[in-house]
Design a protein around this motif. Structure first.
Motif: not given
Length: 90
Positions: A73-89
């Motif tokens: 269940l915690l993976h969902d939070i991690g993937w959201f943060r990855l796609n929202k904040y790290i990938v655009p960089i």
């Protein structure tokens, strides 16, 4: 007349062990679609029996399942943060 499947626990447990042995003997370590029916039968027997020789009812396995599900269940939070904040960089 009963509409549900009635399989004895002993038959179910023996079937699970035989399927596991068969799967480990005939597979070469690579996933192939040909083995899908064997895995489906294995899953079906585990779902019908709900315990492999009462192994899945041990407190340690129940806690392991709870911990694994919590991490899942915690993976969902991690993937959201990855796609929202790290990938655009990048």
């Amino acid at each position: 007349m009963s509409e549900s499947v009635q399989i004895s626990k002993k038959f179910c447990d023996i079937g699970i062990v035989l399927l596991l042995v068969l799967i480990f003997c005939i597979t070469n370590g690579h996933y192939e679609i040909n083995f899908l029916p064997l895995f489906a039968m294995l899953f079906g027997l585990i779902a019908l029996c709900s315990a492999i020789f009462r192994l899945l009812r041990l407190k340690a396995f129940i806690r392991l399942g709870d911990a694994s599900y919590s991490i899942y269940l915690l993976h969902d939070i991690g993937w959201f943060r990855l796609n929202k904040y790290i990938v655009p960089i990048i």
